[in-house]
Design a protein around this motif. Structure first.
Motif, PDB file in Angstrom:
ATOM      1  N   GLY A 115      38.899  42.673  50.416  1.00 37.14           N
ATOM      2  CA  GLY A 115      37.740  42.540  49.537  1.00 37.14           C
ATOM      3  C   GLY A 115      38.073  42.719  48.069  1.00 37.14           C
ATOM      4  N   ASP A 116      39.224  43.302  47.764  1.00 41.64           N
ATOM      5  CA  ASP A 116      39.628  43.472  46.373  1.00 41.64           C
ATOM      6  C   ASP A 116      40.155  42.152  45.824  1.00 41.64           C
ATOM      7  OD1 ASP A 116      39.021  46.158  46.527  1.00 41.64           O
ATOM      8  OD2 ASP A 116      41.109  46.834  46.621  1.00 41.64           O
ATOM      9  N   LYS A 117      39.845  41.907  44.560  1.00 40.87           N
ATOM     10  CA  LYS A 117      40.407  40.740  43.884  1.00 40.87           C
ATOM     11  C   LYS A 117      41.623  41.223  43.103  1.00 40.87           C
ATOM     12  CE  LYS A 117      39.289  36.620  41.309  1.00 40.87           C
ATOM     13  NZ  LYS A 117      38.212  35.824  40.723  1.00 40.87           N
ATOM     14  N   ILE A 118      42.758  40.590  43.360  1.00 39.94           N
ATOM     15  CA  ILE A 118      43.994  41.006  42.720  1.00 39.94           C
ATOM     16  C   ILE A 118      44.646  39.839  41.990  1.00 39.94           C
ATOM     17  CG2 ILE A 118      44.482  42.864  44.366  1.00 39.94           C
ATOM     18  CD1 ILE A 118      46.530  40.947  45.711  1.00 39.94           C
ATOM     19  N   LYS A 119      45.521  40.195  41.068  1.00 37.89           N
ATOM     20  CA  LYS A 119      46.343  39.201  40.382  1.00 37.89           C
ATOM     21  C   LYS A 119      47.789  39.584  40.626  1.00 37.89           C
ATOM     22  CE  LYS A 119      47.186  36.872  36.050  1.00 37.89           C
ATOM     23  NZ  LYS A 119      46.797  36.729  34.657  1.00 37.89           N
ATOM     24  N   ILE A 120      48.559  38.651  41.196  1.00 35.93           N
ATOM     25  CA  ILE A 120      49.978  38.856  41.456  1.00 35.93           C
ATOM     26  C   ILE A 120      50.740  38.230  40.300  1.00 35.93           C
ATOM     27  CG2 ILE A 120      51.888  38.430  43.031  1.00 35.93           C
ATOM     28  CD1 ILE A 120      49.720  38.104  45.256  1.00 35.93           C
ATOM     29  N   HIS A 121      51.493  39.057  39.594  1.00 33.06           N
ATOM     30  CA  HIS A 121      52.220  38.606  38.407  1.00 33.06           C
ATOM     31  C   HIS A 121      53.582  38.048  38.815  1.00 33.06           C
ATOM     32  CE1 HIS A 121      49.221  40.492  35.836  1.00 33.06           C
ATOM     33  NE2 HIS A 121      49.225  41.487  36.719  1.00 33.06           N
ATOM     34  N   ASP A 122      53.568  36.796  39.230  1.00 30.30           N
ATOM     35  CA  ASP A 122      54.782  36.080  39.612  1.00 30.30           C
ATOM     36  C   ASP A 122      54.999  35.005  38.560  1.00 30.30           C
ATOM     37  OD1 ASP A 122      56.719  34.437  40.736  1.00 30.30           O
ATOM     38  OD2 ASP A 122      55.887  34.559  42.753  1.00 30.30           O
ATOM     39  N   LYS A 123      56.141  35.055  37.850  1.00 29.98           N
ATOM     40  CA  LYS A 123      56.350  34.116  36.750  1.00 29.98           C
ATOM     41  C   LYS A 123      56.381  32.662  37.214  1.00 29.98           C
ATOM     42  CE  LYS A 123      61.337  34.300  36.697  1.00 29.98           C
ATOM     43  NZ  LYS A 123      62.518  34.326  35.924  1.00 29.98           N
ATOM     44  N   ASP A 124      56.813  32.422  38.459  1.00 34.64           N
ATOM     45  CA  ASP A 124      56.870  31.052  38.963  1.00 34.64           C
ATOM     46  C   ASP A 124      55.525  30.561  39.486  1.00 34.64           C
ATOM     47  OD1 ASP A 124      59.608  30.874  38.401  1.00 34.64           O
ATOM     48  OD2 ASP A 124      60.111  31.812  40.324  1.00 34.64           O
ATOM     49  N   ALA A 125      54.775  31.442  40.122  1.00 28.60           N
ATOM     50  CA  ALA A 125      53.502  31.032  40.724  1.00 28.60           C
ATOM     51  C   ALA A 125      52.522  32.208  40.718  1.00 28.60           C
ATOM     52  CB  ALA A 125      53.718  30.522  42.141  1.00 28.60           C
ATOM     53  N   PRO A 126      51.924  32.511  39.563  1.00 29.47           N
ATOM     54  CA  PRO A 126      50.956  33.618  39.527  1.00 29.47           C
ATOM     55  C   PRO A 126      49.735  33.284  40.390  1.00 29.47           C
ATOM     56  CG  PRO A 126      50.938  32.416  37.461  1.00 29.47           C
ATOM     57  CD  PRO A 126      52.048  31.849  38.280  1.00 29.47           C
ATOM     58  N   ILE A 127      49.203  34.299  41.049  1.00 27.02           N
ATOM     59  CA  ILE A 127      48.062  34.095  41.937  1.00 27.02           C
ATOM     60  C   ILE A 127      46.991  35.118  41.605  1.00 27.02           C
ATOM     61  CG2 ILE A 127      47.273  34.216  44.343  1.00 27.02           C
ATOM     62  CD1 ILE A 127      50.066  33.337  45.184  1.00 27.02           C
ATOM     63  N   GLU A 128      45.765  34.637  41.519  1.00 21.36           N
ATOM     64  CA  GLU A 128      44.610  35.519  41.401  1.00 21.36           C
ATOM     65  C   GLU A 128      43.691  35.155  42.558  1.00 21.36           C
ATOM     66  OE1 GLU A 128      41.014  36.374  38.281  1.00 21.36           O
ATOM     67  OE2 GLU A 128      43.042  36.186  37.469  1.00 21.36           O
ATOM     68  N   LYS A 159      56.430  42.512  43.504  1.00 22.04           N
ATOM     69  CA  LYS A 159      55.768  41.972  42.321  1.00 22.04           C
ATOM     70  C   LYS A 159      54.771  42.979  41.750  1.00 22.04           C
ATOM     71  CE  LYS A 159      57.581  37.901  43.167  1.00 22.04           C
ATOM     72  NZ  LYS A 159      58.645  37.367  42.387  1.00 22.04           N
ATOM     73  N   ALA A 160      54.535  42.834  40.462  1.00 22.87           N
ATOM     74  CA  ALA A 160      53.477  43.628  39.838  1.00 22.87           C
ATOM     75  C   ALA A 160      52.140  43.035  40.271  1.00 22.87           C
ATOM     76  CB  ALA A 160      53.617  43.589  38.323  1.00 22.87           C
ATOM     77  N   VAL A 161      51.198  43.902  40.605  1.00 19.16           N
ATOM     78  CA  VAL A 161      49.884  43.469  41.063  1.00 19.16           C
ATOM     79  C   VAL A 161      48.832  44.223  40.257  1.00 19.16           C
ATOM     80  CG1 VAL A 161      48.304  43.340  43.041  1.00 19.16           C
ATOM     81  CG2 VAL A 161      50.762  43.046  43.388  1.00 19.16           C
ATOM     82  N   THR A 162      47.800  43.500  39.820  1.00 10.86           N
ATOM     83  CA  THR A 162      46.702  44.094  39.070  1.00 10.86           C
ATOM     84  C   THR A 162      45.414  43.936  39.862  1.00 10.86           C
ATOM     85  OG1 THR A 162      47.751  43.434  36.998  1.00 10.86           O
ATOM     86  CG2 THR A 162      45.424  44.029  36.887  1.00 10.86           C
ATOM     87  N   LEU A 163      44.627  44.995  39.903  1.00 13.53           N
ATOM     88  CA  LEU A 163      43.306  44.922  40.520  1.00 13.53           C
ATOM     89  C   LEU A 163      42.368  44.287  39.498  1.00 13.53           C
ATOM     90  CD1 LEU A 163      41.448  45.686  42.895  1.00 13.53           C
ATOM     91  CD2 LEU A 163      41.050  47.853  41.729  1.00 13.53           C
ATOM     92  N   VAL A 164      41.815  43.122  39.858  1.00 15.60           N
ATOM     93  CA  VAL A 164      40.926  42.413  38.947  1.00 15.60           C
ATOM     94  C   VAL A 164      39.497  42.883  39.142  1.00 15.60           C
ATOM     95  CG1 VAL A 164      40.013  40.144  38.291  1.00 15.60           C
ATOM     96  CG2 VAL A 164      42.434  40.406  38.872  1.00 15.60           C
ATOM     97  N   LYS A 165      39.072  42.939  40.404  1.00 17.55           N
ATOM     98  CA  LYS A 165      37.684  43.293  40.683  1.00 17.55           C
ATOM     99  C   LYS A 165      37.619  43.876  42.086  1.00 17.55           C
ATOM    100  CE  LYS A 165      33.148  41.138  40.767  1.00 17.55           C
ATOM    101  NZ  LYS A 165      32.445  39.880  40.698  1.00 17.55           N
ATOM    102  N   LYS A 166      37.074  45.073  42.189  1.00 22.24           N
ATOM    103  CA  LYS A 166      36.932  45.705  43.492  1.00 22.24           C
ATOM    104  C   LYS A 166      35.781  45.069  44.260  1.00 22.24           C
ATOM    105  CE  LYS A 166      38.213  50.429  44.573  1.00 22.24           C
ATOM    106  NZ  LYS A 166      39.220  49.974  45.422  1.00 22.24           N
ATOM    107  N   ASP A 167      35.953  45.010  45.591  1.00 21.98           N
ATOM    108  CA  ASP A 167      34.919  44.494  46.495  1.00 21.98           C
ATOM    109  C   ASP A 167      34.452  43.101  46.089  1.00 21.98           C
ATOM    110  OD1 ASP A 167      33.685  47.808  46.627  1.00 21.98           O
ATOM    111  OD2 ASP A 167      34.968  46.836  48.102  1.00 21.98           O
ATOM    112  N   ALA A 168      35.368  42.248  45.720  1.00 26.39           N
ATOM    113  CA  ALA A 168      35.031  40.884  45.314  1.00 26.39           C
ATOM    114  C   ALA A 168      34.656  40.018  46.506  1.00 26.39           C
ATOM    115  CB  ALA A 168      36.212  40.258  44.563  1.00 26.39           C
ATOM    116  N   ILE A 169      34.811  40.507  47.705  1.00 26.97           N
ATOM    117  CA  ILE A 169      34.492  39.721  48.901  1.00 26.97           C
ATOM    118  C   ILE A 169      33.009  39.371  48.927  1.00 26.97           C
ATOM    119  CG2 ILE A 169      33.995  41.536  50.584  1.00 26.97           C
ATOM    120  CD1 ILE A 169      36.367  38.733  51.353  1.00 26.97           C
TER     121      ILE A 169
END
Length: 176
Positions: A115-128, A159-169
């Motif tokens: 349910g958490d929204k995260i951002k994966i800091h991957d220089k080749d293919a970042p994912i949010e 990878k470094a991961v950032t929490l963007v928004k909790k309970d984004a589900i």
């Protein structure tokens, strides 16, 4: 006559089996409590429980063989040979083992939940994306455009991961 000769071994085996069952039950309860306290889904709790049961069963077999007269030196040779063969065979599937190990580590220390929204800091293919499920080998991530991404557990720990928004589900549920 046969049972009379092995009476002490059978009694020791019965006690060992009882100890095995009690330890297994205590481990299952502990894993379930830790998992629920951490907000981990039941499928992952069951997976970790199966891993610990399998490991405990191997220890049970080792002790049982010792009870029935196997020499400790012979057991170490047998088990080291088996583990050497398994090690060589499993080296070929290192990625799978790496993901399983990462899944176990994530069970105890992964700070993000379904349910958490995260951002994966991957220089080749970042994912949010929103974490839809955490499985034994990978995370299932749902991007804002609805695409489902599987992300290997061993990479998420690198990878470094950032929490963007909790309970984004909840937001995800509105997209359907």
């Amino acid at each position: 006559m046969f049972f009379k000769n092995l009476q002490s071994e059978i009694l020791a085996s019965a006690i060992l089996l009882l100890v095995f069952i009690v330890i297994r039950l205590l481990l299952k309860i502990s894993i379930k409590k830790i998992g629920r306290k951490s907000g981990i889904n039941d499928a992952r709790i069951g997976l970790i429980s199966r891993y610990t049961t399998f490991t405990l069963f191997l220890v049970f077999l080792l002790i049982l063989a010792y009870i029935f007269g196997a020499e400790l030196e012979n057991l170490t040779v047998i088990f080291s040979s088996v583990f050497a063969v398994l090690g060589v065979g499993l080296f070929a599937v290192w990625s799978i083992l790496s993901n399983i190990t990462s899944g176990i580590i994530m069970f105890f220390s992964f700070p993000y939940k379904v349910g958490d929204k995260i951002k994966i800091h991957d220089k080749d293919a970042p994912i949010e994306a929103i974490i839809e499920d955490i499985r034994a080998f990978q995370l299932l991530l749902r991007q804002d455009d609805g695409d489902l991404v599987t992300y290997p557990n061993n990479l998420i720990l690198q990878k470094a991961v950032t929490l963007v928004k909790k309970d984004a589900i909840e937001h995800f549920g509105d997209m359907h």
